[in-house]
Each structure stands twice: as structure tokens, then as C-alpha cells.
Scaffold this motif. Structure first.
Motif, PDB file in Angstrom:
ATOM      1  N   CYS A 189       0.072  -1.698  11.206  1.00  0.00           N
ATOM      2  CA  CYS A 189       1.291  -2.109  10.496  1.00  0.00           C
ATOM      3  C   CYS A 189       1.968  -0.899   9.853  1.00  0.00           C
ATOM      4  O   CYS A 189       3.192  -0.746   9.931  1.00  0.00           O
ATOM      5  N   ILE A 190       1.178  -0.036   9.233  1.00  0.00           N
ATOM      6  CA  ILE A 190       1.725   1.164   8.594  1.00  0.00           C
ATOM      7  C   ILE A 190       2.337   2.087   9.641  1.00  0.00           C
ATOM      8  O   ILE A 190       3.385   2.686   9.419  1.00  0.00           O
ATOM      9  N   LYS A 191       1.721   2.159  10.817  1.00  0.00           N
ATOM     10  CA  LYS A 191       2.276   2.973  11.907  1.00  0.00           C
ATOM     11  C   LYS A 191       3.636   2.431  12.331  1.00  0.00           C
ATOM     12  O   LYS A 191       4.562   3.203  12.600  1.00  0.00           O
ATOM     13  N   THR A 192       3.784   1.126  12.360  1.00  0.00           N
ATOM     14  CA  THR A 192       5.068   0.507  12.696  1.00  0.00           C
ATOM     15  C   THR A 192       6.122   0.851  11.658  1.00  0.00           C
ATOM     16  O   THR A 192       7.266   1.148  11.999  1.00  0.00           O
ATOM     17  N   ILE A 193       5.749   0.858  10.399  1.00  0.00           N
ATOM     18  CA  ILE A 193       6.692   1.124   9.306  1.00  0.00           C
ATOM     19  C   ILE A 193       7.036   2.612   9.216  1.00  0.00           C
ATOM     20  O   ILE A 193       8.206   2.983   9.162  1.00  0.00           O
TER      21      ILE A 193
ATOM     22  N   ILE B 101       0.844  -1.199   0.000  1.00  0.00           N
ATOM     23  CA  ILE B 101       0.000   0.000   0.000  1.00  0.00           C
ATOM     24  C   ILE B 101       0.878   1.248   0.000  1.00  0.00           C
ATOM     25  O   ILE B 101       0.655   2.186  -0.762  1.00  0.00           O
ATOM     26  N   LEU B 102       1.890   1.248   0.864  1.00  0.00           N
ATOM     27  CA  LEU B 102       2.794   2.402   0.955  1.00  0.00           C
ATOM     28  C   LEU B 102       3.572   2.604  -0.338  1.00  0.00           C
ATOM     29  O   LEU B 102       3.769   3.735  -0.786  1.00  0.00           O
ATOM     30  N   GLU B 103       4.012   1.511  -0.937  1.00  0.00           N
ATOM     31  CA  GLU B 103       4.762   1.596  -2.189  1.00  0.00           C
ATOM     32  C   GLU B 103       3.882   2.170  -3.308  1.00  0.00           C
ATOM     33  O   GLU B 103       4.290   3.059  -4.047  1.00  0.00           O
ATOM     34  N   LYS B 104       2.662   1.660  -3.402  1.00  0.00           N
ATOM     35  CA  LYS B 104       1.740   2.101  -4.453  1.00  0.00           C
ATOM     36  C   LYS B 104       1.354   3.567  -4.281  1.00  0.00           C
ATOM     37  O   LYS B 104       1.213   4.307  -5.246  1.00  0.00           O
ATOM     38  N   ASN B 105       1.192   3.988  -3.002  1.00  0.00           N
ATOM     39  CA  ASN B 105       0.783   5.355  -2.703  1.00  0.00           C
ATOM     40  C   ASN B 105       1.976   6.317  -2.582  1.00  0.00           C
ATOM     41  O   ASN B 105       1.775   7.516  -2.462  1.00  0.00           O
ATOM     42  N   LYS B 106       3.182   5.767  -2.608  1.00  0.00           N
ATOM     43  CA  LYS B 106       4.416   6.553  -2.434  1.00  0.00           C
ATOM     44  C   LYS B 106       4.427   7.268  -1.083  1.00  0.00           C
ATOM     45  O   LYS B 106       4.709   8.460  -0.990  1.00  0.00           O
ATOM     46  N   GLY B 107       4.102   6.510  -0.021  1.00  0.00           N
ATOM     47  CA  GLY B 107       4.086   7.055   1.337  1.00  0.00           C
ATOM     48  C   GLY B 107       2.682   7.167   1.883  1.00  0.00           C
ATOM     49  O   GLY B 107       1.740   6.608   1.327  1.00  0.00           O
ATOM     50  N   ILE B 108       2.539   7.941   2.975  1.00  0.00           N
ATOM     51  CA  ILE B 108       1.228   8.033   3.624  1.00  0.00           C
ATOM     52  C   ILE B 108       0.481   9.332   3.323  1.00  0.00           C
ATOM     53  O   ILE B 108      -0.656   9.489   3.749  1.00  0.00           O
TER      54      ILE B 108
ATOM     55  N   PRO C 211      -5.347   7.821   9.270  1.00  0.00           N
ATOM     56  CA  PRO C 211      -6.786   7.846   9.573  1.00  0.00           C
ATOM     57  C   PRO C 211      -7.459   6.548   9.102  1.00  0.00           C
ATOM     58  O   PRO C 211      -7.175   6.057   8.012  1.00  0.00           O
ATOM     59  N   VAL C 212      -8.355   6.038   9.950  1.00  0.00           N
ATOM     60  CA  VAL C 212      -9.069   4.797   9.636  1.00  0.00           C
ATOM     61  C   VAL C 212     -10.558   5.048   9.821  1.00  0.00           C
ATOM     62  O   VAL C 212     -10.974   5.652  10.804  1.00  0.00           O
TER      63      VAL C 212
END
Length: 91
Positions: A53-57, A24-31, A63-64
Motif C-alpha cells: 500500500c505504501i509503495k502505491t502511495i 503510518i506515512l503521516e505519523k512518520n512524515k514520509g518513508i 524494507p519489510v
């Protein structure tokens, strides 16, 4: 209840979620500009776990939200006479 088969154990599931988060991060180029919205009930839990998981990375909170699609289900009449509609939470 007897377990028929196990597809993923706890560790394999966590690795899979972490891999999906990386993709997800790769496709979006970050958050930046990214949020996760899960369909109630299990999709909302999945979105929260992916956000963790994204918070860990990324060391940043994402936002969820949760979307209730009860009234749009094709099996609505099979669920109940008066289906319970939960609220949609998208900030």
C-alpha cells in the motif's frame, strides 16, 4: 465451514489497509528511515500488504522484515513438544 459473520469484505479490508498506510506515512512524515517488521506468521503478511500500500502511495519500496517470537510465547508448551522456530529476517 459455515460463515458466522463477516466483519470486512475484500474491498473494505483493502480500504482499511490503505488508511493505515496513510496514517503510518503521516505519523512518520514520509518513508525516510521507515521499515515494517511483522511477527510471523500473519503479522509478516500484514507488514507485506502494508508495504505494498505504501509503495502505491509513495512510489517507493519499503524494507519489510519478519520476526519469529515462538520461543517467547506464553503458550509454548501448548503448541508442541518440539515447536518449529522459523528464522527472523531483518535486513
Amino acid at each position: 465451514m459455515k460463515e458466522k459473520s463477516k466483519i470486512l469484505d475484500k474491498d473494505a479490508l483493502q480500504r482499511s489497509l490503505m488508511r493505515i498506510a496513510h496514517e503510518i506515512l503521516e505519523k512518520n512524515k514520509g518513508i525516510e528511515g521507515l521499515c515494517l517488521i511483522g511477527i510471523r506468521n500473519r503479522g509478516a503478511h500484514l507488514a507485506k500488504r502494508l508495504a505494498d500500500c505504501i509503495k502505491t502511495i509513495e512510489k517507493a519500496c519499503l524494507p519489510v522484515g519478519a520476526l519469529d517470537i515462538t520461543l517467547y510465547r506464553d503458550d509454548l508448551t501448548m503448541i508442541a513438544n518440539q515447536p518449529v522456530v522459523d528464522k527472523t529476517e531483518i535486513d
